[in-house]
Write a protein that holds these residues in place. Structure first.
Motif, PDB file in Angstrom:
ATOM      1  N   LYS A 285       0.927  -1.079   0.188  1.00 25.37           N
ATOM      2  CA  LYS A 285      -0.043   0.136   0.129  1.00 25.37           C
ATOM      3  C   LYS A 285       0.894   1.109  -0.122  1.00 25.37           C
ATOM      4  O   LYS A 285       0.560   2.306  -0.595  1.00 25.37           O
ATOM      5  CB  LYS A 285      -0.967   0.111   1.137  1.00 25.37           C
ATOM      6  CG  LYS A 285      -1.974  -1.001   1.368  1.00 25.37           C
ATOM      7  CD  LYS A 285      -2.988  -1.036   2.394  1.00 25.37           C
ATOM      8  CE  LYS A 285      -3.979  -2.211   2.487  1.00 25.37           C
ATOM      9  NZ  LYS A 285      -5.152  -1.893   3.327  1.00 25.37           N
ATOM     10  N   ASN A 286       1.872   1.146   0.752  1.00 24.27           N
ATOM     11  CA  ASN A 286       2.879   2.326   0.781  1.00 24.27           C
ATOM     12  C   ASN A 286       4.150   1.868   0.456  1.00 24.27           C
ATOM     13  O   ASN A 286       4.690   0.854   0.506  1.00 24.27           O
ATOM     14  CB  ASN A 286       2.983   2.799   2.201  1.00 24.27           C
ATOM     15  CG  ASN A 286       1.601   3.488   2.636  1.00 24.27           C
ATOM     16  OD1 ASN A 286       0.878   4.041   1.600  1.00 24.27           O
ATOM     17  ND2 ASN A 286       0.975   3.250   3.921  1.00 24.27           N
ATOM     18  N   MET A 287       4.898   2.717  -0.077  1.00 25.68           N
ATOM     19  CA  MET A 287       6.449   2.677  -0.533  1.00 25.68           C
ATOM     20  C   MET A 287       7.442   3.477   0.487  1.00 25.68           C
ATOM     21  O   MET A 287       7.101   4.643   0.408  1.00 25.68           O
ATOM     22  CB  MET A 287       6.700   2.552  -2.008  1.00 25.68           C
ATOM     23  CG  MET A 287       8.193   2.335  -2.491  1.00 25.68           C
ATOM     24  SD  MET A 287       8.437   2.404  -4.030  1.00 25.68           S
ATOM     25  CE  MET A 287      10.516   2.370  -4.197  1.00 25.68           C
ATOM     26  N   THR A 288       8.321   2.845   1.056  1.00 28.09           N
ATOM     27  CA  THR A 288       9.282   3.594   1.854  1.00 28.09           C
ATOM     28  C   THR A 288      10.677   3.732   1.351  1.00 28.09           C
ATOM     29  O   THR A 288      10.889   2.680   0.234  1.00 28.09           O
ATOM     30  CB  THR A 288       9.336   3.069   3.241  1.00 28.09           C
ATOM     31  OG1 THR A 288       9.894   1.589   3.292  1.00 28.09           O
ATOM     32  CG2 THR A 288       7.950   3.000   3.882  1.00 28.09           C
ATOM     33  N   ARG A 289      11.614   4.269   1.830  1.00 28.90           N
ATOM     34  CA  ARG A 289      12.923   4.310   1.255  1.00 28.90           C
ATOM     35  C   ARG A 289      13.677   2.880   1.642  1.00 28.90           C
ATOM     36  O   ARG A 289      14.659   2.656   1.020  1.00 28.90           O
ATOM     37  CB  ARG A 289      13.757   5.293   2.079  1.00 28.90           C
ATOM     38  CG  ARG A 289      13.353   6.715   1.549  1.00 28.90           C
ATOM     39  CD  ARG A 289      13.649   7.061   0.001  1.00 28.90           C
ATOM     40  NE  ARG A 289      13.327   8.488  -0.270  1.00 28.90           N
ATOM     41  CZ  ARG A 289      13.738   8.686  -1.696  1.00 28.90           C
ATOM     42  NH1 ARG A 289      14.323   7.883  -2.572  1.00 28.90           N
ATOM     43  NH2 ARG A 289      13.147   9.823  -2.028  1.00 28.90           N
ATOM     44  N   LYS A 307       9.008   7.557  -8.131  1.00 29.11           N
ATOM     45  CA  LYS A 307       8.612   8.611  -9.100  1.00 29.11           C
ATOM     46  C   LYS A 307       7.589   8.154 -10.143  1.00 29.11           C
ATOM     47  O   LYS A 307       6.476   8.853 -10.676  1.00 29.11           O
ATOM     48  CB  LYS A 307       9.762   9.287  -9.881  1.00 29.11           C
ATOM     49  CG  LYS A 307      10.668  10.096  -9.113  1.00 29.11           C
ATOM     50  CD  LYS A 307      12.097  10.701 -10.065  1.00 29.11           C
ATOM     51  CE  LYS A 307      12.887  11.213  -8.971  1.00 29.11           C
ATOM     52  NZ  LYS A 307      14.161  11.784  -9.686  1.00 29.11           N
ATOM     53  N   THR A 308       7.642   6.993 -10.473  1.00 27.23           N
ATOM     54  CA  THR A 308       6.879   6.410 -11.675  1.00 27.23           C
ATOM     55  C   THR A 308       5.625   5.592 -11.131  1.00 27.23           C
ATOM     56  O   THR A 308       4.673   5.989 -11.757  1.00 27.23           O
ATOM     57  CB  THR A 308       7.815   5.484 -12.346  1.00 27.23           C
ATOM     58  OG1 THR A 308       8.828   6.089 -12.681  1.00 27.23           O
ATOM     59  CG2 THR A 308       6.870   4.908 -13.746  1.00 27.23           C
ATOM     60  N   PHE A 309       5.697   4.883  -9.943  1.00 28.60           N
ATOM     61  CA  PHE A 309       4.515   3.938  -9.500  1.00 28.60           C
ATOM     62  C   PHE A 309       3.863   4.493  -8.288  1.00 28.60           C
ATOM     63  O   PHE A 309       3.176   3.658  -7.543  1.00 28.60           O
ATOM     64  CB  PHE A 309       4.804   2.615  -9.638  1.00 28.60           C
ATOM     65  CG  PHE A 309       5.656   2.037 -11.042  1.00 28.60           C
ATOM     66  CD1 PHE A 309       4.660   1.760 -11.856  1.00 28.60           C
ATOM     67  CD2 PHE A 309       6.898   1.780 -11.127  1.00 28.60           C
ATOM     68  CE1 PHE A 309       5.115   1.388 -13.074  1.00 28.60           C
ATOM     69  CE2 PHE A 309       7.393   1.366 -12.355  1.00 28.60           C
ATOM     70  CZ  PHE A 309       6.577   1.282 -13.344  1.00 28.60           C
ATOM     71  N   THR A 310       4.244   5.619  -7.786  1.00 23.85           N
ATOM     72  CA  THR A 310       3.698   6.032  -6.591  1.00 23.85           C
ATOM     73  C   THR A 310       3.073   7.490  -6.654  1.00 23.85           C
ATOM     74  O   THR A 310       3.666   8.091  -7.349  1.00 23.85           O
ATOM     75  CB  THR A 310       4.645   5.824  -5.229  1.00 23.85           C
ATOM     76  OG1 THR A 310       5.719   6.791  -5.608  1.00 23.85           O
ATOM     77  CG2 THR A 310       5.216   4.292  -5.043  1.00 23.85           C
TER      78      THR A 310
END
Length: 416
Positions: A285-289, A307-310
């Motif tokens: 659901k979320n993307m972190t570093r 940059k592309t998928f979030t």
């Protein structure tokens, strides 16, 4: 001979503890000791974009100076460089090094604030300049048309205010979370064509319809060299773990990969690693570093995924990178295009929709939007080749197929 001294680093300091270096735009201040400096900070400390905003005011008997580290009057060098100030303690002969930020102090003259604001607001557009000329030198017909345009503009502003008021009322009655869920549901049913990879309309071969460089640039492909070698060293146990972890499409490509062409094998291994990241991201659901750091994901690939998928959202004083419903459709389209390059312009849609955890109807919709040819073997051959023939496949063949979107339209009742 000068006395020896040593340096003492004060470590990382907060923005409020940084030293201040000022420069005056109009002249050099001779009696700087007579200036009374005051620092103001933004009260919204939870907002990461505003919590570091500062305003410095220097007052004297004759004039006041103002400087800030944000906006048009700030110095851009604060974002490009780090500055440090050394303070020498004459007793211990140790120099303490503090981090610093620069302020450009400009004179603030009472009574000229409105004039300055007016001079900044006089940056008119070409249309506004023409309207001012018509207002003074225009004919009666031109002046009537100008008044009509201005009345229409006032009407549109009134409508905008009414819509804003109605929207605020709906938010207060229904709640923001419920509205966000409805928006996410509507977004998931949106136009799939908006999230497809770039298509080359002048392509004469299937390989050039969706260019590989649009999926992975040469720099990004080069960064996957180490990850590709890791994929090449996978054992049967590792492949079974990938199969259980939801990477059926990747395992299928690795098992059917030819052993002759070394260059093609290296490209397939790199693409297989990148495809596994796309499938893994689709289940989050979320993307972190920290995403895929344990798998050795290069930083340039992490930035590409961000940059592309979030989508960036602001919640609880933090900026979050969310994988929305529309981004899942985009992940499905890019994964399908990459899988076509890996498997000779043929992809197994059944395995891919299971890996992405989306419905088969949604996967077929993406394939149709990309103009692919859908293949499903006859049911009579299922006994010979087991369940693999029950899988629906997609193939890229020129010319691309343009599917008709059948929509049910309700007939309007005639009013008698």
């Amino acid at each position: 001979m000068a006395a020896p001294f040593s340096l003492v680093c004060c470590g990382q300091e907060k923005d409020s503890d940084k030293s201040v270096i000022v420069q005056f735009s109009n002249s050099n201040i001779k009696n700087a000791d007579k200036l009374d400096f005051t620092m103001f900070k933004n009260t919204d400390e939870n907002n990461p974009r505003k919590k570091s905003q500062r305003i410095l005011v220097a007052e004297s008997d004759r004039l006041s100076y103002v400087g800030c580290n944000f906006g048009e009057g700030s110095l851009k060098c604060n974002n490009l460089c780090k500055y440090y100030v050394g303070v020498l303690n004459k007793q211990t002969m140790k120099m303490e090094v503090h981090s610093a930020q620069l302020f450009n102090m400009q004179p603030s003259i009472p009574g000229e604030t409105t004039v300055t604001a007016k001079s900044q607001d006089t940056t008119l557009s070409y249309r506004e300049k023409v309207e001012s000329l018509i207002e003074v030198f225009g004919t009666k017909k031109q002046k009537r048309a100008l008044n009509s345009r201005r009345l229409n503009k006032v009407g549109s502003d009134t409508l905008h205010q009414a819509v804003t008021k109605a929207a605020n009322t709906v938010i207060d009655q229904k709640g923001l979370e419920a509205l966000q869920q409805e928006v996410a549901k509507t977004e998931s049913q949106g136009d799939v064509a908006l999230h497809l990879p770039p298509i080359n309309k002048d392509a004469d071969r299937p390989e050039t319809v969706y260019l590989f460089e649009d999926l992975l640039s040469p720099v990004e492909f080069g960064a996957l060299e180490e990850a590709g070698s890791t994929m090449a060293a996978l054992t049967c146990e590792d492949l079974q773990k990938m199969r259980d972890g939801g990477c059926l499409s990747v395992v299928k490509v690795l098992e059917d990969m030819p052993t002759e062409d070394g260059e093609m094998r290296d490209k397939t291994f790199r693409c297989a690693y990148y495809l596994s990241l796309l499938l893994k991201l689709a289940r989050h659901k979320n993307m972190t570093r920290k995403f895929a750091q344990e798998d050795g994901c290069p930083r340039i690939i992490q930035n590409k995924l961000l940059k592309t998928f979030t989508v960036e959202t602001y919640k609880d004083g933090r900026v979050n990178n969310v994988v929305s419903a529309s981004m899942r459709v985009k992940l499905a389209a890019y994964s399908l295009a990459l899988l076509l390059h890996m498997a000779h312009m043929t992809a197994d849609l059944t395995l891919l929709h299971r890996d992405l955890q989306i419905t088969e109807a949604r996967m077929i919709e993406v394939a149709k939007s990309m103009g692919l040819t859908l293949i499903r073997p006859p049911k009579g051959m299922a006994a010979k080749q087991e369940l693999r023939d029950e899988h629906r496949r997609a193939c890229l063949v020129l010319p691309l197929i343009k599917y008709d979107q059948l929509t049910e339209r309700q007939k309007r009742k005639k009013m008698h």
